[in-house]
Structure formats: C-alpha cells, structure tokens
Design a protein around this motif. Structure first.
Motif, PDB file in Angstrom:
ATOM      1  N   ASP A   1       3.784 -26.202  70.327  1.00 30.87           N
ATOM      2  CA  ASP A   1       4.793 -26.036  71.376  1.00 30.87           C
ATOM      3  C   ASP A   1       4.756 -24.653  72.026  1.00 30.87           C
ATOM      4  OD1 ASP A   1       5.558 -28.598  70.737  1.00 30.87           O
ATOM      5  OD2 ASP A   1       7.339 -27.988  69.582  1.00 30.87           O
ATOM      6  N   ALA A   2       3.996 -23.732  71.444  1.00 32.47           N
ATOM      7  CA  ALA A   2       3.964 -22.352  71.952  1.00 32.47           C
ATOM      8  C   ALA A   2       3.142 -22.197  73.226  1.00 32.47           C
ATOM      9  CB  ALA A   2       3.419 -21.421  70.874  1.00 32.47           C
ATOM     10  N   ARG A   3       2.371 -23.226  73.591  1.00 35.64           N
ATOM     11  CA  ARG A   3       1.508 -23.181  74.785  1.00 35.64           C
ATOM     12  C   ARG A   3       0.591 -21.944  74.727  1.00 35.64           C
ATOM     13  NH1 ARG A   3       4.369 -22.178  79.008  1.00 35.64           N
ATOM     14  NH2 ARG A   3       6.330 -21.743  77.927  1.00 35.64           N
ATOM     15  N   LEU A   4      -0.075 -21.766  73.602  1.00 31.89           N
ATOM     16  CA  LEU A   4      -0.930 -20.609  73.383  1.00 31.89           C
ATOM     17  C   LEU A   4      -2.141 -20.649  74.311  1.00 31.89           C
ATOM     18  CD1 LEU A   4      -0.824 -20.849  69.505  1.00 31.89           C
ATOM     19  CD2 LEU A   4       0.343 -19.105  70.870  1.00 31.89           C
ATOM     20  N   ASN A   5      -2.501 -19.484  74.854  1.00 25.28           N
ATOM     21  CA  ASN A   5      -3.703 -19.398  75.695  1.00 25.28           C
ATOM     22  C   ASN A   5      -4.618 -18.251  75.288  1.00 25.28           C
ATOM     23  OD1 ASN A   5      -2.349 -17.152  76.649  1.00 25.28           O
ATOM     24  ND2 ASN A   5      -1.927 -18.001  78.688  1.00 25.28           N
ATOM     25  N   CYS A   6      -4.375 -17.687  74.099  1.00 22.18           N
ATOM     26  CA  CYS A   6      -5.205 -16.563  73.640  1.00 22.18           C
ATOM     27  C   CYS A   6      -5.155 -16.481  72.115  1.00 22.18           C
ATOM     28  CB  CYS A   6      -4.701 -15.252  74.249  1.00 22.18           C
ATOM     29  SG  CYS A   6      -5.657 -13.789  73.758  1.00 22.18           S
TER      30      CYS A   6
ATOM     31  N   TYR B   1      -5.837 -24.253  68.194  1.00 23.91           N
ATOM     32  CA  TYR B   1      -4.446 -24.280  68.654  1.00 23.91           C
ATOM     33  C   TYR B   1      -4.292 -23.642  70.032  1.00 23.91           C
ATOM     34  CZ  TYR B   1      -2.268 -26.120  64.424  1.00 23.91           C
ATOM     35  OH  TYR B   1      -1.867 -26.947  63.402  1.00 23.91           O
ATOM     36  N   VAL B   2      -5.321 -22.946  70.503  1.00 20.58           N
ATOM     37  CA  VAL B   2      -5.283 -22.309  71.816  1.00 20.58           C
ATOM     38  C   VAL B   2      -5.784 -23.296  72.859  1.00 20.58           C
ATOM     39  CG1 VAL B   2      -6.287 -20.461  73.223  1.00 20.58           C
ATOM     40  CG2 VAL B   2      -5.536 -20.010  70.875  1.00 20.58           C
ATOM     41  N   GLY B   3      -5.100 -23.363  73.995  1.00 22.92           N
ATOM     42  CA  GLY B   3      -5.493 -24.275  75.050  1.00 22.92           C
ATOM     43  C   GLY B   3      -6.775 -23.855  75.743  1.00 22.92           C
ATOM     44  N   SER B   4      -7.359 -24.821  76.472  1.00 23.19           N
ATOM     45  CA  SER B   4      -8.574 -24.575  77.248  1.00 23.19           C
ATOM     46  C   SER B   4      -8.274 -24.840  78.726  1.00 23.19           C
ATOM     47  CB  SER B   4      -9.704 -25.494  76.786  1.00 23.19           C
ATOM     48  OG  SER B   4      -9.966 -25.330  75.407  1.00 23.19           O
TER      49      SER B   4
ATOM     50  N   PHE C   1     -19.223   0.590  61.552  1.00 25.46           N
ATOM     51  CA  PHE C   1     -19.304   0.062  62.903  1.00 25.46           C
ATOM     52  C   PHE C   1     -19.001  -1.432  62.927  1.00 25.46           C
ATOM     53  CE2 PHE C   1     -21.921   3.876  63.119  1.00 25.46           C
ATOM     54  CZ  PHE C   1     -21.387   4.481  64.255  1.00 25.46           C
ATOM     55  N   TYR C   2     -18.268  -1.829  63.949  1.00 21.93           N
ATOM     56  CA  TYR C   2     -17.926  -3.226  64.191  1.00 21.93           C
ATOM     57  C   TYR C   2     -18.333  -3.598  65.609  1.00 21.93           C
ATOM     58  CZ  TYR C   2     -14.995  -4.263  60.060  1.00 21.93           C
ATOM     59  OH  TYR C   2     -14.537  -4.525  58.795  1.00 21.93           O
ATOM     60  N   ASP C   3     -18.443  -4.897  65.853  1.00 21.87           N
ATOM     61  CA  ASP C   3     -18.595  -5.422  67.205  1.00 21.87           C
ATOM     62  C   ASP C   3     -17.272  -6.059  67.617  1.00 21.87           C
ATOM     63  OD1 ASP C   3     -21.259  -4.759  66.750  1.00 21.87           O
ATOM     64  OD2 ASP C   3     -22.001  -6.500  67.866  1.00 21.87           O
ATOM     65  N   ALA C   4     -16.805  -5.716  68.807  1.00 20.93           N
ATOM     66  CA  ALA C   4     -15.640  -6.368  69.401  1.00 20.93           C
ATOM     67  C   ALA C   4     -16.118  -7.276  70.523  1.00 20.93           C
ATOM     68  CB  ALA C   4     -14.657  -5.336  69.941  1.00 20.93           C
ATOM     69  N   VAL C   5     -15.604  -8.495  70.553  1.00 21.23           N
ATOM     70  CA  VAL C   5     -16.032  -9.499  71.526  1.00 21.23           C
ATOM     71  C   VAL C   5     -14.807 -10.123  72.178  1.00 21.23           C
ATOM     72  CG1 VAL C   5     -17.235 -11.703  71.837  1.00 21.23           C
ATOM     73  CG2 VAL C   5     -18.145 -10.003  70.247  1.00 21.23           C
ATOM     74  N   VAL C   6     -14.874 -10.276  73.494  1.00 20.91           N
ATOM     75  CA  VAL C   6     -13.881 -11.032  74.248  1.00 20.91           C
ATOM     76  C   VAL C   6     -14.612 -12.173  74.937  1.00 20.91           C
ATOM     77  CG1 VAL C   6     -12.186 -10.994  76.121  1.00 20.91           C
ATOM     78  CG2 VAL C   6     -12.427  -9.011  74.608  1.00 20.91           C
ATOM     79  N   ALA C   7     -14.020 -13.363  74.931  1.00 19.05           N
ATOM     80  CA  ALA C   7     -14.662 -14.526  75.540  1.00 19.05           C
ATOM     81  C   ALA C   7     -13.615 -15.449  76.136  1.00 19.05           C
ATOM     82  CB  ALA C   7     -15.495 -15.281  74.495  1.00 19.05           C
ATOM     83  N   ARG C   8     -14.046 -16.232  77.111  1.00 16.83           N
ATOM     84  CA  ARG C   8     -13.229 -17.336  77.610  1.00 16.83           C
ATOM     85  C   ARG C   8     -13.431 -18.537  76.696  1.00 16.83           C
ATOM     86  NH1 ARG C   8     -10.510 -16.795  82.574  1.00 16.83           N
ATOM     87  NH2 ARG C   8      -9.429 -18.548  81.596  1.00 16.83           N
ATOM     88  N   LYS C   9     -12.337 -19.135  76.291  1.00 18.48           N
ATOM     89  CA  LYS C   9     -12.426 -20.394  75.554  1.00 18.48           C
ATOM     90  C   LYS C   9     -12.560 -21.530  76.555  1.00 18.48           C
ATOM     91  CE  LYS C   9     -10.171 -23.727  72.622  1.00 18.48           C
ATOM     92  NZ  LYS C   9      -9.015 -24.163  71.819  1.00 18.48           N
ATOM     93  N   LEU C  10     -13.573 -22.360  76.363  1.00 21.99           N
ATOM     94  CA  LEU C  10     -13.823 -23.469  77.268  1.00 21.99           C
ATOM     95  C   LEU C  10     -13.464 -24.821  76.656  1.00 21.99           C
ATOM     96  CD1 LEU C  10     -17.264 -22.252  78.654  1.00 21.99           C
ATOM     97  CD2 LEU C  10     -14.964 -21.804  79.558  1.00 21.99           C
ATOM     98  N   ARG C  11     -13.577 -24.925  75.330  1.00 21.25           N
ATOM     99  CA  ARG C  11     -13.199 -26.164  74.644  1.00 21.25           C
ATOM    100  C   ARG C  11     -13.025 -25.883  73.164  1.00 21.25           C
ATOM    101  NH1 ARG C  11     -17.485 -29.218  72.231  1.00 21.25           N
ATOM    102  NH2 ARG C  11     -19.568 -28.281  72.504  1.00 21.25           N
TER     103      ARG C  11
END
Length: 315
Positions: free
Chosen positions: A214-219, A242-245, A297-307
C-alpha cells in the motif's frame, strides 16, 4: 554494460561528476593514547539527536539534546583482520566488553555507538555517497527527489534515510531483520519513517506485506548490507519486488564482491543483461577505514528498475 567490474572500461564518477575524493588518512585517526591499545574515540558529552518532522512540501529538522552513555572505543592491535572479523573493545559504565562490528543488535542497543564507531572513528561515507548519487540521477532524469517513496532495506538506525532527507526525499519506509535496529531508528530519528518493519522480508505476515504494497514504493535503497551474508540474494529480490516499475534502486557493495564472481555479482549481472535494471550511475569510493587505518572501497550503483526479479533466479 559489463556488470560494473573493473574490466568494463566505464569511468566511475562521484555525485558531483568528479572522481570521489578519498579521505585523508593522515587526519582520519584520532591520537592513540595507550601503548598497548588503540583508544581512539571517547564520548562524555550530550549528543544532538536529529528529530525530523514532515509537512507538505518541506522537511523540518530539529536538533534536540539527549544524553548518551559515556564510552571509550579501543581498536585491536591485530592488523590482518578481514572486514567481517573486525571488532573493538568498548569501555562503558566502567566495564569492558568486546563487540564485533557485525553484531549490529548489540551496537544499536547503545545510543551513539554506531555513529561513534563507524562515522566519527572510521569515517564511513556511504550514506552521503549513495544518497547523493541517487539524487543526482533522479534530477538528471527530470524528476524530483521529493517524489521518491523509499524502501530503506537494511535500514539500521536511519542514517541512510536521514542522508536522503538532506537531498530532498521525504517519504521513507524502513525494513530490517533486527528489532534492535527498529528501536534505534525510532529512538535516534523519531518521525523519519512513515513506518518501520522489523521482519524477514521473505516471510512477511499479511499485515506487514500490506504495509509495503500500500506504500506505493518507487525506490529501493540498500546501503552497507550486501555481500557479507547479512542479506541473501532471495531477500534482496523480495525487497526489490515491492518497488513498482518503473522505479529506482540504489545500493553499494564491497569492491571485491563486484570484481570476483559471487552470488550478488552474478545476480546483478543477470539483472542488467535481462533488462531488470538499467544502470544510471556508478562510482567506486572509500566506504570507510579498516581497524588498521586502511581504506575499504565499495561500489555505489544507481539504476532504473524496469521489472521485477523472477524469483526462480534466487531459489
């Protein structure tokens, strides 16, 4: 893309578009005061605790003064400890106890200890790096961070959500396996989360699952939780789904888990290859110092969720 290993040839960038600066190791450690030990951080003061309240269109952060226990952190003399073996000796209320860094339940029980150990002593930069990288990607796509509805997975005591709030995000749902993490977030950052669940995401009961649906999560945001068996791939997939596409995801992972074949690097490679996500930003940066004063050291990644991730990928 060549899931973001060092052989891909991609240039890793910080949120500013410049290579992320490393912490100056010459200034990173506080004076050592005991010849046989490394006593490097002590708190004997009242610490400001950020209390956040939200109104439509703005975020108000009010600093309040709450007492924290007096404690001294002593790092071990062992120089060859692996990251998941690190520990410190904690002197609190006149009694000494040994605390493993991955004993998060114990660390979260003591107000101020997580920040004192990882942020002030070991210079952890990950919450701000990941939050900044996500905000930059969202704005580059013509969107507003204020519209993010974030599932903070492995939320701990709320440091990542607080960093996201500084970028303009304002709607957060916390999820962590540990009841102690939920307790610490509500204690240290009251009002930050719309709701905070302490549960196993792969076996949520009907009420908790309904909260997330019900939270309508997008991230989805997951910081400093992947790769050390704290979060299995099946749990990551369950939270991700649980995150929408279309939506957003941002996470970090130790460099060695990116560069060497493993459960998460293989899952992430498949997510890119089969169109589950599309990477928008990626940087390798200094997560924190080790107990020996060496950079991790770490890698940080940002991406669009498509499905969604097909669950048979992680069975």
């Amino acid at each position: 893309m060549g899931w973001p290993g060092s052989s891909s040839g991609a240039t890793r960038r910080a949120p500013s578009g410049r290579p992320h600066p490393s912490i100056d190791l010459r200034n990173a450690l506080v004076r050592r005061t005991e010849p046989a030990r490394s006593t490097i951080w002590n708190t004997a003061r009242r610490r400001p605790i950020a209390a956040l309240s939200y109104e439509r269109g703005c975020t108000t952060i009010v600093a309040t003064e709450e007492p924290t226990p007096d404690f001294t952190i002593a790092l071990p003399d062992e120089r060859e400890l692996d990251q998941n073996e690190e520990f410190c000796d904690l002197l609190i209320d006149g009694r000494s106890q040994r605390v493993r860094f991955h004993d998060y339940a114990r660390i979260f029980e003591i107000p101020g200890l997580y920040e004192g150990l990882f942020v002030e002593t070991l210079k952890c930069a990950s919450p701000d790096v990941v939050a900044g990288l996500l905000a930059e990607s969202v704005r580059a796509a013509g969107e507003d961070p204020a519209d993010l509805r974030v599932l903070d997975f492995g939320a701990g005591n709320g440091m990542v959500a607080e960093a996201l709030a500084r970028t303009g995000a304002r709607t957060f749902y916390g999820l962590d396996l540990l009841p102690e993490a939920r307790m610490a977030a509500l204690r240290d950052r009251p009002g930050l989360y719309v709701d905070y669940l302490a549960d196993d995401v792969t076996t949520l009961d009907a009420d908790d699952a309904a909260v997330l649906r019900d939270a309508r999560l997008n991230c989805l945001v997951c910081v400093a939780a992947l790769g050390f068996d704290d979060v299995p791939p099946a749990a990551f997939a369950a939270a991700f789904n649980y995150v929408g596409s279309p939506g957003w995801c941002a996470f970090n992972l130790r460099d060695r888990f990116v560069d060497q074949p493993g459960a998460f690097s293989q899952l992430l490679d498949r997510m890119v290859r089969e169109g589950v996500i599309e990477e928008t930003a990626h940087t390798r940066y200094q997560h924190r110092l080790s107990v020996a004063g060496q950079p991790l050291f770490y890698d940080a990644v940002v991406a669009r969720k498509l499905r969604d991730i097909p669950l048979d990928w992680v069975r």
